[in-house]
Write an enzyme that holds these catalytic residues in place. Structure first.
Site, PDB file in Angstrom:
ATOM      1  N   SER A   1     106.283  34.921  72.394  1.00 58.46           N
ATOM      2  CA  SER A   1     107.391  35.551  73.292  1.00 58.46           C
ATOM      3  C   SER A   1     108.431  36.122  72.359  1.00 58.46           C
ATOM      4  O   SER A   1     109.272  37.154  72.605  1.00 58.46           O
ATOM      5  CB  SER A   1     107.936  34.534  74.394  1.00 58.46           C
ATOM      6  OG  SER A   1     108.339  33.423  73.723  1.00 58.46           O
TER       7      SER A   1
ATOM      8  N   ASP B   1     102.867  36.640  63.862  1.00 56.49           N
ATOM      9  CA  ASP B   1     103.276  36.945  65.437  1.00 56.49           C
ATOM     10  C   ASP B   1     103.752  38.395  65.691  1.00 56.49           C
ATOM     11  O   ASP B   1     103.090  39.055  66.380  1.00 56.49           O
ATOM     12  CB  ASP B   1     104.251  35.960  65.982  1.00 56.49           C
ATOM     13  CG  ASP B   1     103.679  34.729  66.100  1.00 56.49           C
ATOM     14  OD1 ASP B   1     102.540  34.222  65.642  1.00 56.49           O
ATOM     15  OD2 ASP B   1     104.382  33.956  66.742  1.00 56.49           O
TER      16      ASP B   1
ATOM     17  N   PRO C   1     104.632  33.901  79.715  1.00 54.80           N
ATOM     18  CA  PRO C   1     105.594  32.557  79.409  1.00 54.80           C
ATOM     19  C   PRO C   1     106.357  32.298  78.297  1.00 54.80           C
ATOM     20  O   PRO C   1     105.609  32.714  77.415  1.00 54.80           O
ATOM     21  CB  PRO C   1     104.097  31.683  79.633  1.00 54.80           C
ATOM     22  CG  PRO C   1     103.077  32.226  80.160  1.00 54.80           C
ATOM     23  CD  PRO C   1     103.293  33.581  79.742  1.00 54.80           C
TER      24      PRO C   1
ATOM     25  N   ALA D   1     105.679  29.180  74.571  1.00 50.48           N
ATOM     26  CA  ALA D   1     104.466  28.566  75.103  1.00 50.48           C
ATOM     27  C   ALA D   1     103.389  28.929  74.158  1.00 50.48           C
ATOM     28  O   ALA D   1     102.346  28.472  74.008  1.00 50.48           O
ATOM     29  CB  ALA D   1     103.840  29.203  76.562  1.00 50.48           C
TER      30      ALA D   1
END
Ligand code: MEV
Length: 316
Positions: A97, A141, A90, A93
């Protein structure tokens, strides 16, 4: 630069932060692991260095992707390759990503430029792209995505700028989470920026909260290494309380946290930027029946194993 001669393909994993989001921006540690879902980048020889932006992206996303791509491409001498992207997680979210996109793209660009896409080289290039996406990212991340391991991460301010330090946290037991989506998500830039304003206004109060989160992260990583999943779950629950105190939770996120706890989670909390909505994780010994139940109830969710020995049949 010579054109790339053969098709190239690379994957970038999405991520979940088990503990420590936001405080990681201020130099405290975070514990984060990779998802098996992510972004695949493909590169084919071309006349110039180009990105084929996904048709599903809106105009602003496309602009940002092109800018981030151009920045990374310049750093490796603009190899003659056309990169296309396919996302299997997704978007926007809180599941990393943009970092997954940055890592997959960086791996293809490095290969096209004749360089080895090591975790370190990939992370360095992906960091450039992440700065376009998020302004002042902590780096957790894209480092998690590039390392593809459960890591203890810390942002470090060195003499030559900001870098990240990561070490793997190994677990003797499977660390599995259910990831469930709740509410409409606020962009990371917005939640990070709003917290920065509160922190600048009341620095000592927020420093105390960040430090508390930092201690929980250290305790949680020791719990993982000792196979103490109950201890890890409790640290996650307390982290959720502190994220609420930092103004990063919402009714939609809290409802999902309590729902997961009601289904037997050892610990549950928001993951990523938080705000109005986004992703919530629950730590489960057996995640699959929980995913089946939530899916029947119309919740978008999946299970992922972040660390530990892989049992046959565990969906990750
Ligand atoms: C976003 O996935 C994590 C945050 O801590 C921002 C960052 O680390 O850059 C909210």
């Amino acid at each position: 630069m010579t054109p790339a001669t053969k098709p190239l393909v690379a994957f970038g994993a999405g991520k979940v932060i088990l503990l420590g989001e936001h405080s990681v921006v201020y130099g405290y540690p975070a514990l984060a692991g990779p998802l098996s879902f992510g972004v695949t980048a493909r590169g084919v020889p071309a006349r110039s260095c180009q990105l084929d932006v996904p048709v599903t992206a809106d105009a602003a996303q496309k602009r940002l992707m092109r800018k981030a791509f151009a920045r990374a491409a310049r750093m490796v001498g603009e190899p003659k390759v056309k990169v296309t992207l396919e996302a299997r997680l997704p978007l926007s979210a809180g599941l990393g990503s943009s970092a997954a996109l940055a890592v997959a793209t960086s791996r293809v660009l490095l290969q096209a430029a004749g360089q080895e896409p090591t975790a370190k080289a990939t992370a360095r290039l992906a960091w450039e792209m992440e700065q376009e996406f998020h302004g002042t990212p902590s780096g957790v991340d894209h480092t998690t995505s590039a390392e593809e391991k459960l890591i203890l991460y810390r942002r470090v301010q060195g003499p030559s700028g900001v870098t990240g330090r990561a070490r793997e946290v190994k677990s003797p037991r499977a660390v599995s989470v259910v990831v469930a989506l709740a509410g409409a998500r606020s962009p990371t830039k917005v939640t990070v920026g709003a917290l920065r304003e509160r922190q600048a206004r009341w620095p000592e109060r927020y420093r105390r909260l960040f430090a508390q989160v930092g201690r929980l992260v250290t305790e949680a990583s020791k719990a993982v290494e000792a196979g103490d999943l109950e201890g890890l779950g409790d640290a996650m629950n307390v982290n959720q309380g502190l994220l609420g105190a930092l103004g990063l939770s919402s009714p939609a996120l809290e409802d999902m946290v309590y729902r997961l706890r009601g289904l037997g989670a050892l610990g549950a909390k928001l993951t990523g930027a938080g705000g109005d909505g986004g992703a919530v994780i629950g730590l489960f010994l057996e995640p699959e029946p929980v995913v089946a139940k939530l899916t029947r109830d119309g919740v978008r969710c999946f299970a992922s194993q972040l660390a530990g020995p892989r049992a046959q049949g565990v969906h990750s």
